[in-house]
Design an enzyme around this catalytic site. Structure first.
Site, short mmCIF file in Angstrom:
data_model
loop_
_atom_site.label_atom_id
_atom_site.label_comp_id
_atom_site.label_asym_id
_atom_site.label_seq_id
_atom_site.Cartn_x
_atom_site.Cartn_y
_atom_site.Cartn_z
CG HIS A 234 -2.05 -1.00 1.12
ND1 HIS A 234 -3.24 -0.73 0.48
CD2 HIS A 234 -2.15 -2.29 1.56
CE1 HIS A 234 -4.03 -1.79 0.54
NE2 HIS A 234 -3.40 -2.75 1.18
CG ASP A 296 -3.12 -3.71 4.79
OD1 ASP A 296 -4.08 -3.41 4.07
OD2 ASP A 296 -2.17 -2.93 5.04
CD GLU A 297 -5.52 -5.87 1.12
OE1 GLU A 297 -6.54 -6.42 0.68
OE2 GLU A 297 -5.37 -4.64 1.16
CB ALA A 298 2.89 -7.07 1.99
#
Ligand SMILES: CC1=[NH+][C@H]2[C@@H](O1)O[C@H](CO)[C@@H](O)[C@@H]2O
Length: 485
Positions: A234, A296-298
């Site tokens: 992100h 998150d969401e790496a």
């Protein structure tokens, strides 16, 4: 009695109602500036609708008294006693006094929220309340990255959540679409308004002076600000501003809502110089104990790089005197027990989070199918997303934070937090519509004992809050599940 969150113990005393009058005053004991400030806060709540002067005094003749000491109910607990002679709030700490004041506010008729004079009787029902929270952390998160909100809008949001004893405001300050906090040593992050936001609308950022003003405003309402710099994923906005963070290649500004495509480069030393500068400046501006590092969401970060990155940046945050919060993926980096995973999955088996809890970590519960207030109420809700399912008020209410993850029980739960991701929410009214009445539900989940919680009771109590929101100009969703007044 329509108090939300439901207090621990309520003993009504019929015939002991207290009536406010033109001579009502608020006593706070000499020597406590904080108690005095809480007294002034209460007076400011009461004066507009009643039209009474409501002086704040250290004269012991006052009929509303706020006293420190002798509460015996912990840092946020309080005892509130009402009889014909007056109202007494007693707490061991100022935060408990402030919590008691929020309860007193709700014991008065809804008209008390009117900004203009209302000619009526102002009575507080007689009785005794003893109250304290089940969990110490009850939070709400605003996503300023996808769509920015001004300082005044965030202050209004703080005023609203404080009324429900929510005591943390998590600010999601950075993401792929935008960087929303001024960093003096990396000025290009907020050049061009910090990125345009989703659909090209919603740019903007908080200057360090504005952030400091917000932190102070929130602290006066016993709301602790938790800033989040989301990494290593992100991070597109930072890599647009500084190509050196992207291997020398300028990233492309993004206004869509895709996730998982960006990553800081865990093998580049410039990455850690960047993190050091950002953390140093943000920690210096943040009196609260936490700094959230995202995590998150790496999906664009190789697992090994993720672990390396987290193991290098966690000590940076701790060296600057802050405890690390991170989305629950951080648990896969075997972080120290001091790191708090914020759970955003749905109830079930989550071995890495359970392992972190076994090592002594406490978990912040934000199950996406219960607490994500950017989820639509129903399929026809105009705002919001639906990837975690639909969350009507009852879904937001009927869950237990200590029963979400196998192996993560009461002792491992730090509390609850309701994220408001802003892909589809542009205005404060949009945020409020998704927040009310579900945030009061989650506030009760975080504050009230299990045996004090009951959906039938809540739905009737929250119905009585609609006039309060209307008088305050707070938008809300008229869910068909609630018997609105
Ligand atoms: C922790 C987390 N990461 C994702 C996920 O939650 O869903 C959000 C939308 O609901 C989205 O905005 C966010 O980037």
């Amino acid at each position: 009695m329509g108090v939300i969150p439901a207090p621990m113990e309520v003993r009504p005393a019929p015939g002991q109602d207290f009536r406010l009058g033109p001579d009502t005053a608020i006593f706070t004991e000499p020597g406590s500036a904080e108690a005095r400030r809480i007294g002034e806060y209460l007076a400011a709540l009461l004066r507009p609708a009643t039209g009474y002067p409501i002086p704040v005094t250290d004269e012991n003749t006052a009929t509303i008294t706020l006293r420190l000491g002798g509460g015996g109910l912990g840092p946020e607990g309080y005892r509130l006693t009402t009889n014909v002679d007056g109202v007494s709030v007693r707490a061991d700490a100022p935060a408990g006094l402030f919590a008691g004041v929020q309860t007193l506010r709700q014991l008065l008729p809804a008209d008390i929220e009117s900004p203009a004079l209302v000619a009526r009787e102002w009575t507080v029902p007689g009785g005794a309340i003893a109250d304290r929270p089940r969990f110490p952390y009850r939070g709400a998160m605003l996503d300023l990255a996808r769509h920015f909100h001004t300082l005044d809008e965030i202050k209004a949001f703080v005023d609203q959540i404080a009324a429900y004893k929510v005591n943390h405001l998590h600010l999601h300050l950075t993401d792929d679409q935008g960087w929303r906090i001024e960093i003096l040593s990396w000025p290009k992050l907020t050049a061009g308004d910090g990125g345009s936001g989703v659909d090209g609308a919603g740019g903007g950022y908080l200057t360090q002076a504005e952030y400091a003003e917000l932190v102070a405003y929130a602290a006066e309402r016993y709301v602790t600000v938790v800033p989040e710099i989301d990494m290593p994923g992100h991070t597109n906005a930072a890599q647009v501003a500084y190509p050196e963070l992207n291997g020398g290649i300028a990233a492309t500004p993004r206004t869509d809502t895709a996730v998982g495509y960006s990553s800081l480069r865990g093998g580049d030393e410039v990455t850690y110089a960047f993190v050091e500068d950002v953390v140093r400046e943000l920690a210096a501006l943040t009196p609260g104990p936490y700094l959230h590092v995202g995590g998150d969401e790496a999906d664009a970060t190789p697992d090994g790089d993720y672990r390396t990155f987290m193991r290098r940046i966690i000590p940076i945050v701790e060296r600057h005197g802050k405890k690390v919060l991170g989305w629950h993926e951080i648990a896969k980096a075997d972080p120290p027990a001091s790191v708090v995973p914020q759970f955003w999955g749905s109830a079930g088996t989550h071995p890495e989070v359970a392992a972190a809890a076994t090592r002594g970590a406490r978990v912040l519960m934000s199950p996406s199918n219960r607490a994500y207030l950017d989820m639509k109420y129903t399929p026809d809700t105009p705002l919001g997303l639906d990837w975690a399912g639909y969350i009507e008020v009852r879904d937001a209410y009927e869950w237990d934070p200590a029963a979400q993850i196998e192996g993560v029980g009461e002792a491992h739960v730090l509390g609850v937090e309701a994220p408001l991701w802003s892909e589809t929410m542009r205005t404060l009214a949009d945020v409020e519509t998704m927040t009310y009445p579900r945030l009061p539900a989650i506030a009760e989940v975080g504050w009230s004992a299990v045996d004090r919680r009951d959906w039938e009771s809540f739905r009737h109590r929250v119905a009585a809050h609609a006039p309060r929101w209307t008088l305050r100009g707070t938008a809300f969703h008229r869910s068909p599940q609630i018997p609105w007044e």
